[in-house]
Write an enzyme that holds these catalytic residues in place. Structure first.
Site, PDB file in Angstrom:
ATOM      1  N   TYR A 151     -26.767  69.776  35.314  1.00 39.47           N
ATOM      2  CA  TYR A 151     -27.633  70.500  34.358  1.00 39.47           C
ATOM      3  C   TYR A 151     -28.380  69.506  33.469  1.00 39.47           C
ATOM      4  O   TYR A 151     -29.600  69.594  33.310  1.00 39.47           O
ATOM      5  CB  TYR A 151     -26.778  71.447  33.508  1.00 39.47           C
ATOM      6  N   LYS A 155     -32.411  68.827  33.293  1.00 38.80           N
ATOM      7  CA  LYS A 155     -33.214  68.936  32.063  1.00 38.80           C
ATOM      8  C   LYS A 155     -33.949  67.613  31.793  1.00 38.80           C
ATOM      9  O   LYS A 155     -35.109  67.615  31.384  1.00 38.80           O
ATOM     10  CB  LYS A 155     -32.326  69.302  30.871  1.00 38.80           C
TER      11      LYS A 155
HETATM   12  N1  NAD Z   1     -28.517  78.344  24.428  1.00 40.30           N
HETATM   13  C1  NAD Z   1     -28.359  77.035  24.190  1.00 40.30           C
HETATM   14  O1  NAD Z   1     -27.472  76.617  23.444  1.00 40.30           O
HETATM   15  C2  NAD Z   1     -29.291  76.031  24.816  1.00 40.30           C
HETATM   16  C3  NAD Z   1     -29.101  74.668  24.541  1.00 40.30           C
HETATM   17  C4  NAD Z   1     -29.953  73.730  25.119  1.00 40.30           C
HETATM   18  C5  NAD Z   1     -30.989  74.155  25.926  1.00 40.30           C
HETATM   19  N2  NAD Z   1     -31.148  75.478  26.200  1.00 40.30           N
HETATM   20  C6  NAD Z   1     -32.236  75.888  27.077  1.00 40.30           C
HETATM   21  O2  NAD Z   1     -32.973  76.948  26.456  1.00 40.30           O
HETATM   22  C7  NAD Z   1     -33.455  77.841  27.451  1.00 40.30           C
HETATM   23  C8  NAD Z   1     -33.018  79.264  27.130  1.00 40.30           C
HETATM   24  O3  NAD Z   1     -31.587  79.314  27.115  1.00 40.30           O
HETATM   25  P1  NAD Z   1     -30.789  80.655  26.825  1.00 40.30           P
HETATM   26  O4  NAD Z   1     -29.488  80.268  26.231  1.00 40.30           O
HETATM   27  O5  NAD Z   1     -31.666  81.622  26.135  1.00 40.30           O
HETATM   28  O6  NAD Z   1     -30.490  81.145  28.318  1.00 40.30           O
HETATM   29  P2  NAD Z   1     -30.642  82.573  29.015  1.00 40.30           P
HETATM   30  O7  NAD Z   1     -29.955  82.452  30.335  1.00 40.30           O
HETATM   31  O8  NAD Z   1     -30.219  83.657  28.088  1.00 40.30           O
HETATM   32  O9  NAD Z   1     -32.211  82.679  29.232  1.00 40.30           O
HETATM   33  C9  NAD Z   1     -32.877  82.145  30.362  1.00 40.30           C
HETATM   34  C10 NAD Z   1     -33.733  83.248  30.962  1.00 40.30           C
HETATM   35  O10 NAD Z   1     -34.466  82.670  32.052  1.00 40.30           O
HETATM   36  C11 NAD Z   1     -34.498  83.603  33.116  1.00 40.30           C
HETATM   37  N3  NAD Z   1     -34.686  82.836  34.349  1.00 40.30           N
HETATM   38  C12 NAD Z   1     -33.826  81.956  34.910  1.00 40.30           C
HETATM   39  N4  NAD Z   1     -34.337  81.464  36.049  1.00 40.30           N
HETATM   40  C13 NAD Z   1     -35.562  82.038  36.206  1.00 40.30           C
HETATM   41  C14 NAD Z   1     -36.578  81.940  37.188  1.00 40.30           C
HETATM   42  N5  NAD Z   1     -36.409  81.156  38.266  1.00 40.30           N
HETATM   43  N6  NAD Z   1     -37.702  82.661  37.041  1.00 40.30           N
HETATM   44  C15 NAD Z   1     -37.865  83.488  35.957  1.00 40.30           C
HETATM   45  N7  NAD Z   1     -36.930  83.624  34.994  1.00 40.30           N
HETATM   46  C16 NAD Z   1     -35.790  82.912  35.120  1.00 40.30           C
HETATM   47  C17 NAD Z   1     -33.160  84.324  33.045  1.00 40.30           C
HETATM   48  O11 NAD Z   1     -33.188  85.613  33.664  1.00 40.30           O
HETATM   49  C18 NAD Z   1     -32.919  84.403  31.536  1.00 40.30           C
HETATM   50  O12 NAD Z   1     -33.362  85.636  30.999  1.00 40.30           O
HETATM   51  C19 NAD Z   1     -32.954  77.316  28.783  1.00 40.30           C
HETATM   52  O13 NAD Z   1     -33.956  76.509  29.339  1.00 40.30           O
HETATM   53  C20 NAD Z   1     -31.762  76.450  28.392  1.00 40.30           C
HETATM   54  O14 NAD Z   1     -31.509  75.448  29.337  1.00 40.30           O
HETATM   55  C21 NAD Z   1     -30.318  76.430  25.658  1.00 40.30           C
END
Ligand code: NAD
Length: 316
Positions: A151, A155
């Site tokens: 992962y 990223k």
């Molecule tokens: N939540 C955290 O603590 C955190 C920390 C660091 C980075 N991030 C990054 O922030 C972003 C959002 O994270 P989150 O926690 O809201 O996750 P989440 O899983 O709730 O949201 C991601 C969304 O992307 C959609 N998705 C995934 N693959 C897809 C595709 N191929 N096409 C279209 N839609 C797709 C999913 O259905 C989901 O609704 C991500 O990129 C994650 O890596 C999150």
């Protein structure tokens, strides 16, 4: 202004769509509602948005070239905020190729949309995990060490492609490194969410390692403030930490949840898992100075808000 938010039905994305709509923007949300967790939860996340006339929802995959071309041609967004990804360390250790598809190829696909359709700004959701085992606090100017999970590697690859597109095509890009975001609608696989569920249901909580690992927990509204400011930031390419800059150990987190829920947790200590890092902590000097970023919500207060949401929405 019209913006495309990929992954807009997810935890962070749905909060972002709401804030953008409140600011008067037009928002197109592209999400494939995958079943990594219950798609019905993602549909509910968007309840406040779907009522708004400035909101358009497209149920589709960022890797589906026909769908993305149609969205770009019909909607012509000026800015893309790219949040769609498979998130989380453990799943990536089990199935790295899926993460390469969603997180690396998916990011390049969105960068290609920027190039082909003249998008003016690309904001990429990166992660504190790119720092690997760097010394804390993590600073943007310190080159990350080895990424310790697929992962994190995916990223970091996304960031590298962002820089390439910025260099080749003059695309203004902001890579935002989020630090363990929490709050209402948090993904059910994340610690605060699973721990709360286990404490309420008297299920055991698996603690990987001895409970001393520390994280910089960042309340979702603070992260949204940072994203909103980066939309306006004049730049060519920037990488910026969005954290809270304070740390909490797993055992401290458990005890805060115990006191908020009024119940003791049943803990089962297991060996540390591959891909986990011992500590994260953001240096947010850069975010403060160029975005005016100023995280306001303490962990105690943020967990209160999470628990209130959890008890209302998740517990039947
Ligand atoms: N939540 C955290 O603590 C955190 C920390 C660091 C980075 N991030 C990054 O922030 C972003 C959002 O994270 P989150 O926690 O809201 O996750 P989440 O899983 O709730 O949201 C991601 C969304 O992307 C959609 N998705 C995934 N693959 C897809 C595709 N191929 N096409 C279209 N839609 C797709 C999913 O259905 C989901 O609704 C991500 O990129 C994650 O890596 C999150």
């Amino acid at each position: 202004m019209k913006l495309l938010v990929t992954g807009g039905a997810g935890f962070i994305g749905s909060h972002l769509c709401e804030r953008l709509l409140r600011s008067g923007a037009e928002v197109v949300c592209l999400d494939n509602f995958n079943d990594v967790y219950d798609p019905a939860m993602k549909k509910r996340n968007l309840d406040p948005c779907v009522r708004c006339s400035n909101f358009r929802l497209v149920d589709g995959d960022i890797l589906d070239a026909e769908i993305t071309a149609a969205v770009m041609e019909q909607e012509a967004p000026e800015v893309i905020i790219h949040l769609a990804a498979l998130a989380g360390v453990r799943g990536s250790v089990l199935d790295p190729l899926k993460y390469v598809d969603a997180d690396v190829k998916g990011t390049v696909a969105m960068l290609e949309c920027c190039r082909k359709y003249g998008v003016k700004k690309f904001i990429f959701a990166s992660s504190s995990s790119v720092y690997g085992t760097c010394q804390t606090p993590f600073r943007e100017e310190n080159a990350p060490t080895v990424q310790v999970s697929p992962y994190a590697a995916a990223k970091y690859s996304g960031e590298v492609f962002c820089r390439t597109y910025s260099h080749l095509y003059g695309l203004p890009v902001v890579c935002l490194r989020f630090f363990t975001v929490y709050g209402p609608r948090q993904r059910p696989d994340m610690a605060i969410h699973t721990f709360a569920g286990s404490i309420i249901a008297d299920r055991e909580i698996k603690i990987f390692g001895n409970g001393t690992s520390i994280r910089d927990y960042t309340y979702v509204d603070d992260v949204i403030d940072g994203i909103m400011s980066s939309i306006e930031l004049p730049c060519t390419f920037e990488t910026i930490n969005l954290g809270n800059s304070s740390t909490t150990s797993i055992m401290e987190l458990v005890s805060i949840l115990e006191s908020k829920l009024g119940k003791k947790a049943n803990l089962n200590f297991l060996p540390a898992q591959p891909g986990d890092v011992p500590a994260t902590c953001a240096d947010i000097t850069k975010a403060k100075s160029i975005l005016g970023y100023d995280p306001k919500v303490s962990l105690e207060e943020g967990i209160d808000r999470f628990v209130e949401w959890y008890l209302e929405r998740v517990v039947e």
